[in-house]
Design a protein around this motif. Structure first.
Motif, mmCIF file in Angstrom:
data_model
loop_
_atom_site.group_PDB
_atom_site.id
_atom_site.type_symbol
_atom_site.label_atom_id
_atom_site.label_comp_id
_atom_site.label_asym_id
_atom_site.label_seq_id
_atom_site.Cartn_x
_atom_site.Cartn_y
_atom_site.Cartn_z
ATOM 1 N N GLY A 95 -37.306 -26.128 -17.815
ATOM 2 C CA GLY A 95 -37.541 -24.764 -17.333
ATOM 3 C C GLY A 95 -37.875 -24.678 -15.853
ATOM 4 O O GLY A 95 -38.254 -23.608 -15.373
ATOM 5 N N GLY A 96 -37.748 -25.797 -15.150
ATOM 6 C CA GLY A 96 -38.079 -25.805 -13.728
ATOM 7 C C GLY A 96 -37.005 -25.143 -12.868
ATOM 8 O O GLY A 96 -35.945 -25.719 -12.644
ATOM 9 N N VAL A 97 -37.313 -23.957 -12.422
ATOM 10 C CA VAL A 97 -36.336 -23.212 -11.609
ATOM 11 C C VAL A 97 -36.150 -23.879 -10.249
ATOM 12 O O VAL A 97 -35.045 -23.931 -9.711
ATOM 13 N N ARG A 98 -37.245 -24.409 -9.708
ATOM 14 C CA ARG A 98 -37.153 -25.060 -8.386
ATOM 15 C C ARG A 98 -36.294 -26.328 -8.476
ATOM 16 O O ARG A 98 -35.549 -26.640 -7.561
ATOM 17 N N PHE A 131 -33.885 -26.726 -10.565
ATOM 18 C CA PHE A 131 -32.503 -26.242 -10.700
ATOM 19 C C PHE A 131 -31.973 -25.783 -9.345
ATOM 20 O O PHE A 131 -30.792 -25.983 -9.038
ATOM 21 N N GLU A 132 -32.858 -25.199 -8.551
ATOM 22 C CA GLU A 132 -32.440 -24.793 -7.200
ATOM 23 C C GLU A 132 -32.048 -26.027 -6.374
ATOM 24 O O GLU A 132 -31.070 -25.998 -5.619
ATOM 25 N N TYR A 186 -28.741 -26.975 -7.397
ATOM 26 C CA TYR A 186 -27.809 -26.011 -6.790
ATOM 27 C C TYR A 186 -27.496 -26.420 -5.348
ATOM 28 O O TYR A 186 -26.346 -26.429 -4.931
ATOM 29 N N ARG A 187 -28.546 -26.749 -4.589
ATOM 30 C CA ARG A 187 -28.361 -27.126 -3.172
ATOM 31 C C ARG A 187 -27.491 -28.379 -3.061
ATOM 32 O O ARG A 187 -26.723 -28.518 -2.112
ATOM 33 N N ILE A 228 -23.734 -27.030 -4.527
ATOM 34 C CA ILE A 228 -23.142 -25.733 -4.202
ATOM 35 C C ILE A 228 -21.816 -25.845 -3.437
ATOM 36 O O ILE A 228 -20.841 -25.154 -3.752
ATOM 37 N N GLU A 229 -21.786 -26.722 -2.446
ATOM 38 C CA GLU A 229 -20.580 -26.782 -1.597
ATOM 39 C C GLU A 229 -19.353 -27.216 -2.391
ATOM 40 O O GLU A 229 -18.264 -26.678 -2.215
ATOM 41 N N THR A 236 -18.807 -18.945 -8.640
ATOM 42 C CA THR A 236 -19.858 -19.937 -8.366
ATOM 43 C C THR A 236 -21.188 -19.498 -8.970
ATOM 44 O O THR A 236 -21.859 -20.276 -9.653
ATOM 45 N N GLN A 237 -21.529 -18.249 -8.729
ATOM 46 C CA GLN A 237 -22.788 -17.742 -9.280
ATOM 47 C C GLN A 237 -22.768 -17.787 -10.806
ATOM 48 O O GLN A 237 -23.723 -18.227 -11.443
ATOM 49 N N PHE A 271 -23.167 -21.370 -12.123
ATOM 50 C CA PHE A 271 -24.545 -21.879 -12.085
ATOM 51 C C PHE A 271 -25.425 -21.176 -13.123
ATOM 52 O O PHE A 271 -26.298 -21.802 -13.719
ATOM 53 N N ILE A 272 -25.183 -19.903 -13.330
ATOM 54 C CA ILE A 272 -25.966 -19.181 -14.344
ATOM 55 C C ILE A 272 -25.650 -19.750 -15.732
ATOM 56 O O ILE A 272 -26.551 -19.978 -16.546
ATOM 57 N N TRP A 312 -27.284 -23.059 -16.171
ATOM 58 C CA TRP A 312 -28.717 -22.907 -16.490
ATOM 59 C C TRP A 312 -28.913 -22.632 -17.978
ATOM 60 O O TRP A 312 -29.774 -23.221 -18.619
ATOM 61 N N VAL A 323 -17.272 -26.668 0.498
ATOM 62 C CA VAL A 323 -17.214 -25.517 1.402
ATOM 63 C C VAL A 323 -18.562 -24.792 1.332
ATOM 64 O O VAL A 323 -19.071 -24.523 0.237
ATOM 65 N N TRP A 358 -27.810 -18.311 -3.990
ATOM 66 C CA TRP A 358 -28.925 -18.664 -4.872
ATOM 67 C C TRP A 358 -29.733 -17.431 -5.317
ATOM 68 O O TRP A 358 -30.171 -17.363 -6.466
ATOM 69 N N ILE A 360 -28.306 -15.914 -8.312
ATOM 70 C CA ILE A 360 -28.448 -16.816 -9.466
ATOM 71 C C ILE A 360 -29.895 -16.778 -9.966
ATOM 72 O O ILE A 360 -30.147 -16.649 -11.169
ATOM 73 N N ILE A 416 -31.283 -15.715 -13.666
ATOM 74 C CA ILE A 416 -31.919 -16.629 -14.625
ATOM 75 C C ILE A 416 -33.389 -16.290 -14.849
ATOM 76 O O ILE A 416 -33.965 -16.701 -15.836
ATOM 77 N N ARG A 468 -36.126 -14.630 -18.650
ATOM 78 C CA ARG A 468 -37.492 -15.139 -18.825
ATOM 79 C C ARG A 468 -38.479 -13.989 -18.861
ATOM 80 O O ARG A 468 -39.366 -13.925 -19.691
#
Lengths: 192, 187
Positions: free
Chosen positions: A33-36, A38-39, A42-43, A46-47, A67-68, A71-72, A75, B24, B31, B34, B38, B42
């Protein structure tokens, strides 16, 4: 010893710099459940995910949405991910499915289809070198099936087996689509 | 010869394709969208849990209040100090014209029950009810006195009738009897 999965595609190669163990820790945290965490994933990805979506859709706006959405979906499906495959590969599969799903939806909606069809990807946008601009434009003009197979196999380095699995087609069909793409590209590039 | 050139071109295309950039950078940060997507489920889950907890608290609270009210009914009678004793004058329609015995009997029964029910009510409520009845009865006395001087005044007659009606309403409210529609054929 490097993970064999990581060496199979170009898409995975830069991930090695992140550190497989680090990424696994991030995946575990995100699964809890760690959103950070997951971020952070993502980083890292992402590219490549955006690049893949952009190559496949040939549309910046569509690529952003894909892309969005990818990732959703990643998750929400994170609990299903097992470390028997690379996270990047798993993520790419989701991204490809998202693109294909949106294209199918677009085909049901003629207006959206026209928007996608009329769009030609700007080589500068994807950062290709000057000598590759013609190829970039030629790839974008390929029919969907040929373009998708070519992008995954020739650009991202996935095997025909993986490309077939991602696109939901047989390995032989992937080969046929890539062959068709090469022929069409050759025609375009020699005519240019 | 053509085949050889085709193969060479194929190889060139594949080699060039492998040089195309695979990563790219999006022009905007994706983010935020996104994260909000998400986080929503919750929050919705939390809100659902909160709603459940709130409904449980409400249920327990309502049950507790009901229990306390039921218990209060069975509580021993409490003496309220400083509450004025009600003055009950015979009901009459003008001085020297007492109302019928049926009405007087009904009124007497209500008076007894009023005292019993009032003792079950909290002190401040008892005081309020008694004050209201005192005011109504003081008004009845005044109207009766006025009627003695002007026995033909329709306005005073109506006023007196409505005052008696008001007195009965208060009595019946306290007693819990629905006698608002009690016929007044004796006046």
């Amino acid at each position: 010893m490097p993970d064999p999965v990581l060496t199979q595609s170009r898409a995975e190669a830069p991930r090695m710099t992140v550190g497989l163990n680090d990424e696994r820790v991030l995946v575990k945290r995100a699964q809890a459940g760690g959103v950070r965490a997951f971020e952070a994933l993502y980083r890292i990805h992402i590219e490549r995910v955006y690049g893949l979506c952009l190559r496949m859709t040939a549309n910046k706006s569509e690529a952003e949405d894909c892309t969005q959405e990818a990732f959703i979906q990643a998750w929400t499906k994170l609990g299903l991910f097992r470390n028997d495959s690379a996270f990047g590969t798993w993520l790419h599969r989701i991204a490809v499915n998202t693109v294909l799903g949106r294209i199918r939806k677009s085909k049901r909606d003629r207006e959206q289809m026209m928007v996608v069809a009329d769009m030609v990807l700007d080589p500068e946008l994807v950062g290709d070198g000057e000598n590759l601009e013609d190829l970039t434009r030629a790839i974008d003009r390929l029919p969907d099936g040929a373009r998708h197979a070519f992008v995954l196999h020739a650009v991202y380095g996935y095997s025909h087996t993986e490309t077939g699995e991602m696109l939901g087609i047989a390995e032989g069909t992937s080969k046929a689509q890539v062959h068709r793409a090469r022929s069409l590209l050759a025609q375009q590039l020699t005519q240019a | 010869m053509t085949n050889k050139r085709d193969h060479e071109l194929d190889d060139e295309i594949m080699a060039a394709a492998s040089q195309l950039s695979i990563g790219v950078v999006p022009e905007r940060d994706l983010w935020a969208g996104i994260e909000s997507a998400i986080e929503k489920p919750r929050q919705a889950r939390w809100q659902g849990a909160f709603a459940q907890a709130a409904s449980i608290v409400l249920l327990i609270g309502a049950s507790a209040v009901t229990y306390m009210m039921l218990e209060a009914k069975n509580m021993p009678v409490t003496e309220v100090v400083g509450v004025p004793v009600l003055r009950v004058a015979p009901a009459s329609f003008g001085v020297g014209n007492p109302l019928g015995p049926e009405y007087e009997d009904a009124r007497a029964v209500l008076e007894v029950r009023l005292e019993q029910e009032l003792e079950r009510l909290p002190g401040p409520t008892q005081v309020d009810v008694r004050k209201n009845l005192e005011n109504i009865r003081a008004a009845i006395d005044e109207i009766n006195a006025a009627l003695a001087e002007e026995p033909e005044s329709m306005m005073l007659q109506k006023l007196l009738m409505s005052s008696y009606q008001r007195e009965l309403e208060v009595l019946s409210k306290v007693d819990g009897f629905a006698i608002r529609g009690m016929p007044r054929d004796d006046i």
